[in-house]
Design an enzyme around this catalytic site. Structure first.
Site, PDB file in Angstrom:
ATOM      1  N   TRP A 103     121.605  69.264   6.834  1.00  0.00           N
ATOM      2  CA  TRP A 103     121.949  69.409   5.411  1.00  0.00           C
ATOM      3  C   TRP A 103     122.718  70.783   5.401  1.00  0.00           C
ATOM      4  CZ3 TRP A 103     123.079  65.107   3.218  1.00  0.00           C
ATOM      5  CH2 TRP A 103     122.253  63.960   3.286  1.00  0.00           C
ATOM      6  N   ASP A 173     119.447  74.891  -1.648  1.00  0.00           N
ATOM      7  CA  ASP A 173     119.325  73.515  -1.868  1.00  0.00           C
ATOM      8  C   ASP A 173     117.802  73.382  -1.664  1.00  0.00           C
ATOM      9  OD1 ASP A 173     119.189  70.880  -1.356  1.00  0.00           O
ATOM     10  OD2 ASP A 173     120.685  70.663   0.399  1.00  0.00           O
ATOM     11  N   LYS A 197     114.896  62.759  -4.262  1.00  0.00           N
ATOM     12  CA  LYS A 197     114.033  62.930  -3.357  1.00  0.00           C
ATOM     13  C   LYS A 197     112.590  63.050  -3.955  1.00  0.00           C
ATOM     14  CE  LYS A 197     117.185  62.868  -0.287  1.00  0.00           C
ATOM     15  NZ  LYS A 197     118.020  63.847   0.161  1.00  0.00           N
TER      16      LYS A 197
HETATM   17  C1  LIG Z   1     119.382  64.035   0.465  1.00  0.00           C
HETATM   18  C2  LIG Z   1     119.707  65.511   0.598  1.00  0.00           C
HETATM   19  C3  LIG Z   1     121.164  65.784   0.400  1.00  0.00           C
HETATM   20  C4  LIG Z   1     122.313  64.872  -0.221  1.00  0.00           C
HETATM   21  O1  LIG Z   1     121.872  64.269  -1.287  1.00  0.00           O
HETATM   22  P1  LIG Z   1     122.763  62.943  -1.648  1.00  0.00           P
HETATM   23  O2  LIG Z   1     122.365  62.895  -3.374  1.00  0.00           O
HETATM   24  O3  LIG Z   1     122.498  61.704  -0.845  1.00  0.00           O
HETATM   25  O4  LIG Z   1     124.091  63.460  -1.760  1.00  0.00           O
HETATM   26  C5  LIG Z   1     121.162  67.202   0.454  1.00  0.00           C
HETATM   27  N1  LIG Z   1     120.507  67.976   0.478  1.00  0.00           N
HETATM   28  C6  LIG Z   1     119.373  67.921   0.954  1.00  0.00           C
HETATM   29  C7  LIG Z   1     118.249  68.842   1.553  1.00  0.00           C
HETATM   30  C8  LIG Z   1     118.744  66.461   0.942  1.00  0.00           C
HETATM   31  O5  LIG Z   1     117.643  66.109   1.243  1.00  0.00           O
END
Ligand SMILES: *Cc1c(COP(=O)(O)O)cnc(C)c1O
Length: 362
Positions: A103, A173, A197
């Site tokens: 990511w 993030d 998540k």
């Molecule tokens: C899942 C995830 C993303 C991307 O998310 P989407 O909503 O699928 O674009 C970005 N960063 C992390 C750490 C993730 O787990």
């Protein structure tokens, strides 16, 4: 388990608290006398405005978000944030990124479209199984921000110590660890998290941004939606927001408050992860892949060392009533995502299953 539900170890979209799903069910046909479902409601109606305002307020209380930070609900999931962060915060200077896995790599690739990017630390040399030392990074004077993916969902690592940014803005993030433990918001300039998540339905990101970072003007060709200021100036209602996700996330925020907040959540998450890693460390068949000091409490990556046997584990686990234990296609192996909503019983049942599997494969 009630309702015959499976223990779902998906990395996302993932489990939600059962108590929340029940409330949503009970309000589905007629939300509190409004005569309609929240899905059918105008985002400008009094009823919905109240739902959105409470969601923000509850999140502020949960995380202790200071007054000088804005809370935004933005569509486009996590991926849009890779671009949005760079478009809004990368000016004429350098954006510094810590590369710890899939990511952060995606975030780096996207930011490169918008300006100067420097990777200031990386764990690529060991397949992203650890978090590099970030206590003395080589941060240039013109650095606009330092970016981390605080919990790498696919590689199963997490930052236990935030980088020393040498006074520069920290951007994080937090998608796969959002609300899993207490967070000192003022350590950051911007925190963002895709909600699917650890919170609610997919299709939305929560952005927490310090007010002075809201930029007046982006590149004139940038879509109006890409400006954080657009969302901040309009209380996330510049256009129709993801009303359903805001409603469901709001319920999860209230639920977290009701169980004792993020301290209590952290206690429970630590307990769950300790049970699972404890077993993996004692097992002769299974091995956790992340460096012990950097292990994620949310995404537990492990394997048997054999692709065939890993596949057997996945197949057998489905039969035993579990789901989504397969590792990401880029890493292989196995992964159990044990987010906030995974009950301790689910982790205990998984450990019992893995023990049993090991017994039968001696
Ligand atoms: C899942 C995830 C993303 C991307 O998310 P989407 O909503 O699928 O674009 C970005 N960063 C992390 C750490 C993730 O787990």
């Amino acid at each position: 388990m009630k309702y015959d539900r499976t223990y779902n170890f998906s990395a996302g979209p993932a489990m939600m608290p059962e108590a929340v799903l029940e409330e949503i069910r009970d309000e589905m046909m007629n939300y509190r006398g409004s005569g309609m479902c929240v899905m059918e409601m105008s985002h400008r109606s009094k009823v919905f405005m109240q739902i959105a305002a409470e969601a923000e307020q509850d999140l502020r209380e949960l995380m202790g978000i200071p007054e000088n930070y804005k809370v935004l609900f933005v569509q486009g999931g996590g991926t849009l944030q890779f671009a949005m962060v760079a478009m809004n915060l990368l000016k004429d200077g350098t954006a510094c990124y810590v590369e710890t896995g899939t990511w952060s790599k995606k975030a780096i690739a996207e930011a490169k479209k918008y300006g100067n990017v420097k990777v200031v630390a990386s764990s690529k040399d060991k397949n992203f199984t650890y978090v590099p030392d970030c206590s003395d990074l080589d941060i240039p004077e013109d650095c606009d921000y330092v970016y981390i993916c605080e919990n790498e969902t696919i590689n199963g690592t997490t930052f236990n110590t935030l980088p020393n940014t040498k006074g520069k803005i920290l951007v994080s993030d937090q998608s796969s660890m959002f609300l899993s433990k207490p967070c000192n918001v003022s350590d950051y300039g911007l925190i963002w998290a895709g909600v699917q998540k650890n919170v609610g339905p997919a299709g939305m990101a929560v952005v927490i941004i310090r007010e002075d970072l809201l930029r007046e003007e982006l590149d004139p060709k940038a879509p109006v939606y890409m400006s954080y200021k657009t969302h901040a100036d309009n209380d996330s209602m510049y256009n129709t927001p993801n009303t359903w996700s805001i409603y469901c996330c709001g319920k999860v925020f209230k639920y977290l408050k009701s169980i004792g907040g993020l301290e209590e959540m952290f206690k429970r998450n630590l307990e769950k992860a300790t049970i699972l890693y404890g077993f993996l460390d004692s097992s002769k068949l299974f091995k956790a892949t992340a460096n012990p000091e950097d292990r994620s409490l949310m995404n537990v990556c492990f394997n048997t060392g054999s692709d065939e046997l890993d596949a057997e584990v996945v197949a057998a686990s489905k039969k035993a009533g579990f789901d989504n234990l397969k590792g990401h296609r880029s890493t292989g192996g196995l992964r159990a995502s044990i987010y906030n909503a995974m009950p301790k019983e689910g982790v205990e049942a998984l450990v019992a299953f893995l023990k049993d599997f090991e017994e039968n494969h001696k």
